[in-house]
Design an enzyme around this catalytic site. Sequence first.
Site, PDB file in Angstrom:
ATOM      1  N   LYS A  50       0.840  -1.201   0.000  1.00  0.00           N
ATOM      2  CA  LYS A  50       0.000   0.000   0.000  1.00  0.00           C
ATOM      3  C   LYS A  50       0.879   1.256   0.000  1.00  0.00           C
ATOM      4  O   LYS A  50       0.577   2.239  -0.675  1.00  0.00           O
ATOM      5  CB  LYS A  50      -0.942   0.001   1.216  1.00  0.00           C
ATOM      6  CG  LYS A  50      -2.089  -1.006   1.046  1.00  0.00           C
ATOM      7  CD  LYS A  50      -2.850  -1.304   2.323  1.00  0.00           C
ATOM      8  CE  LYS A  50      -3.826  -2.447   2.080  1.00  0.00           C
ATOM      9  NZ  LYS A  50      -4.497  -2.917   3.290  1.00  0.00           N
ATOM     10  N   GLN A  94      -4.934  -1.607   9.432  1.00  0.00           N
ATOM     11  CA  GLN A  94      -4.765  -2.912   8.792  1.00  0.00           C
ATOM     12  C   GLN A  94      -5.348  -4.027   9.675  1.00  0.00           C
ATOM     13  O   GLN A  94      -5.045  -4.111  10.858  1.00  0.00           O
ATOM     14  CB  GLN A  94      -3.259  -3.156   8.528  1.00  0.00           C
ATOM     15  CG  GLN A  94      -2.948  -4.457   7.809  1.00  0.00           C
ATOM     16  CD  GLN A  94      -3.498  -4.492   6.387  1.00  0.00           C
ATOM     17  OE1 GLN A  94      -3.404  -3.528   5.646  1.00  0.00           O
ATOM     18  NE2 GLN A  94      -4.095  -5.614   6.014  1.00  0.00           N
ATOM     19  N   ASP A 117     -11.488   2.484   3.680  1.00  0.00           N
ATOM     20  CA  ASP A 117     -11.785   1.058   3.495  1.00  0.00           C
ATOM     21  C   ASP A 117     -13.298   0.826   3.385  1.00  0.00           C
ATOM     22  O   ASP A 117     -13.743  -0.259   3.026  1.00  0.00           O
ATOM     23  CB  ASP A 117     -11.265   0.252   4.700  1.00  0.00           C
ATOM     24  CG  ASP A 117      -9.954  -0.457   4.393  1.00  0.00           C
ATOM     25  OD1 ASP A 117      -9.654  -0.670   3.206  1.00  0.00           O
ATOM     26  OD2 ASP A 117      -9.236  -0.802   5.363  1.00  0.00           O
TER      27      ASP A 117
END
Length: 278
Positions: A50, A94, A117
Site C-alpha cells: 500500500k 490494517q 476502506d
Amino acid sequence: MSAILMDGKALAADIKRTVKEKCLTMETAPTLAVVLVGDNPASAVYVRSKERDCGECGIRCLDHRLPEDTTEEQLLALVAELNERDDVDGILVQLPLPGQLRERVILEAIDPEKDVDAFHPFNVGRIMQFAPRFLPCTPAGVMELLKRYDVDPAGKECVVIGRSNIVGKPMAMLLLQAGGTVTVCHTRTADLAAHCRRADILVSAAGQVGLVREDMVKPGAVVIDVAMNRDEDGKLCGDCVKAVSDKASYLTPVPGGVGPMTRAMLMVNTLTAAQMRR
Ligand code: NAD
C-alpha cells in the site's frame, strides 16, 4: 476454448496513472495514514505494498507501527488524533488486529469521512441505500473489472460465494445496485453447486482451494475468483480449479486479477476523500 483472462494488473496500473494525474493537480498531496499493529508478516507485506502504491500515485503515506501488545485505549487515541488532523485525508487500520483489540470498536471510531476502506457502519449503510460515498476496495475493484470487459450485471444471475463484511456482502450489494439478480452462498448453503450453475456472473470469495469445479460453472459464465489461497506447494491460488477456464468466457487469474484492483481502489478512495475534504 479457454476463458479470456481479465487483466487486473494492467487495469490497476491504468487506474493508478489516472489517480496520479489528479493528485498532481491538487495543491497538497492527498494523505493516507496507515496503522499496523503487531507483527503479522502477511499484514506487513500488505502495508508495504500500500505504501508503494501511494508512492506511485503521488499520495503521501504516513506509516504508524504499534507494538503487538497495544491496548484498545492506545489505538483509539491514535485514531482520534488522526481523525482530528487536518492534513490526514484517509485512515486505514490494517486487519486483522491482535486479539485484545475489538475490530468493530476500532473501525467505528474512524471518522466516516476518512474511512477509505468503507468499513464504518455509516458507509456500509450508504452502500445498502445505493448511495455510496466510498466503495469497499475489493468489490469496487471487481465492478471496475466487469466494466472494463463490458460485462453488465443488469438482468444477469449473479452468485456470490461468501458473506463476509469485507467481500461477500458488499459485493452482493454492488451487483444488486448494478441490476443483477443476486444470490449469496455461504457455508450453510444447501446445494452450492446448483446455485453456481445458474450464475451468469459467479464471484467466489470463500478462501477454499478447489471449491469451484468446472461442473459448477455454466458454459460462458464470467467467473471472478477473489480468493487468495496457498496450494499444497505454497503457491498463490484462488478458489477455482484450473478447468474452470474451459467453461468460463472470462476469468480473473490469481494472482493478477482482483488483488491489484483492490490496491488500486484504495488509491481511488484516498483521492476521493481528499477531494471531498477540500
Ligand atoms: P472470510 O473467511 O471472512 O469469509 C469467507 C466466506 O466464504 C464466509 O462467508 C463463508 O461462509 C464462505 N465459505 C467458506 N467456505 C465455503 C464453502 N465451502 N462453501 C460455501 N461458502 C463458503 O474471508 P474474506 O475476508 O471474505 O476473504 C475471502 C477470500 O478472499 C480469502 O481467500 C481472502 O484471502 C480473499 N481476499 C482477497 C482479496 C483480494 O484483494 N484479492 C481481498 C480480500 C479477501
